[in-house]
Scaffold this motif. Structure first.
Motif, short mmCIF file in Angstrom:
data_model
loop_
_atom_site.label_atom_id
_atom_site.label_comp_id
_atom_site.label_asym_id
_atom_site.label_seq_id
_atom_site.Cartn_x
_atom_site.Cartn_y
_atom_site.Cartn_z
N MET A 1 5.87 -11.85 -4.98
CA MET A 1 6.25 -11.43 -6.31
C MET A 1 5.02 -11.54 -7.20
O MET A 1 4.30 -12.52 -7.14
CB MET A 1 7.34 -12.35 -6.86
N SER A 2 4.81 -10.56 -8.02
CA SER A 2 3.69 -10.65 -8.94
C SER A 2 3.98 -9.84 -10.21
O SER A 2 3.47 -8.75 -10.37
CB SER A 2 2.40 -10.17 -8.27
N PRO A 3 4.82 -10.38 -11.09
CA PRO A 3 5.08 -9.68 -12.35
C PRO A 3 3.83 -9.63 -13.21
O PRO A 3 3.01 -10.54 -13.19
CB PRO A 3 6.18 -10.51 -13.00
N ARG A 4 3.69 -8.58 -13.97
CA ARG A 4 2.53 -8.41 -14.83
C ARG A 4 2.91 -8.62 -16.29
O ARG A 4 3.98 -8.25 -16.72
CB ARG A 4 1.93 -7.02 -14.65
N GLU A 5 1.97 -9.23 -17.02
CA GLU A 5 2.18 -9.43 -18.45
C GLU A 5 0.84 -9.24 -19.13
O GLU A 5 -0.10 -10.01 -18.88
CB GLU A 5 2.71 -10.84 -18.70
N GLU A 57 -4.64 -11.84 -1.39
CA GLU A 57 -5.25 -10.53 -1.49
C GLU A 57 -4.16 -9.52 -1.86
O GLU A 57 -3.08 -9.55 -1.30
CB GLU A 57 -5.89 -10.13 -0.15
N PRO A 58 -4.44 -8.60 -2.79
CA PRO A 58 -3.44 -7.60 -3.15
C PRO A 58 -2.95 -6.79 -1.96
O PRO A 58 -1.78 -6.44 -1.89
CB PRO A 58 -4.17 -6.72 -4.16
N LEU A 64 3.36 -7.17 2.73
CA LEU A 64 4.60 -7.94 2.80
C LEU A 64 5.73 -7.25 2.06
O LEU A 64 6.87 -7.22 2.53
CB LEU A 64 4.38 -9.34 2.24
N LEU A 65 5.43 -6.65 0.92
CA LEU A 65 6.43 -5.91 0.18
C LEU A 65 6.93 -4.72 0.99
O LEU A 65 8.14 -4.46 1.06
CB LEU A 65 5.87 -5.45 -1.17
N ALA A 66 6.03 -4.00 1.63
CA ALA A 66 6.41 -2.85 2.45
C ALA A 66 7.25 -3.30 3.64
O ALA A 66 8.24 -2.65 4.00
CB ALA A 66 5.16 -2.11 2.94
N PHE A 67 6.88 -4.41 4.26
CA PHE A 67 7.64 -4.94 5.40
C PHE A 67 9.06 -5.30 4.96
O PHE A 67 10.03 -4.98 5.64
CB PHE A 67 6.92 -6.17 5.96
#
Length: 90
Positions: A1-5, A57-58, A64-67
């Motif tokens: 998870m990596s929400p942006r602000e 690493e992005p 992982l998100l795609a998996f």
């Protein structure tokens, strides 16, 4: 998870349970945490303020998100297939 602000990325993790036994299924988040330091890293399972030497690493986060998305797609496809088969037998 990596929400942006505001252009910063805040990394985190979540423990998610998926129950397919109920009609429509349910998703429950049982644990979660995030690092409130912009662009700071956090280890999966980490819940206290600890020094972490590496930053994810992005590309690995995206993989992982795609998996996970592929797993959800396959689960929904199998669930839909079972529903169609059950309707055909009744």
């Amino acid at each position: 998870m990596s929400p942006r602000e505001g252009g910063d990325t805040f990394y985190g993790w979540a423990n998610i349970n998926i129950d397919t036994a109920t009609d429509g299924g349910t998703v429950t988040i049982t644990e979660w945490a995030y690092n409130n330091t912009p662009n700071g890293s956090i280890l999966v399972g980490q819940t206290e303020d600890e020094e972490v030497a590496t930053t994810p690493e992005p590309s690995s986060s995206l993989a992982l998100l795609a998996f996970g998305a592929a797993g959800v797609y396959r689960w929904r496809k199998n669930r839909k297939s079972k529903t169609v088969q059950e309707k055909q037998t009744t």
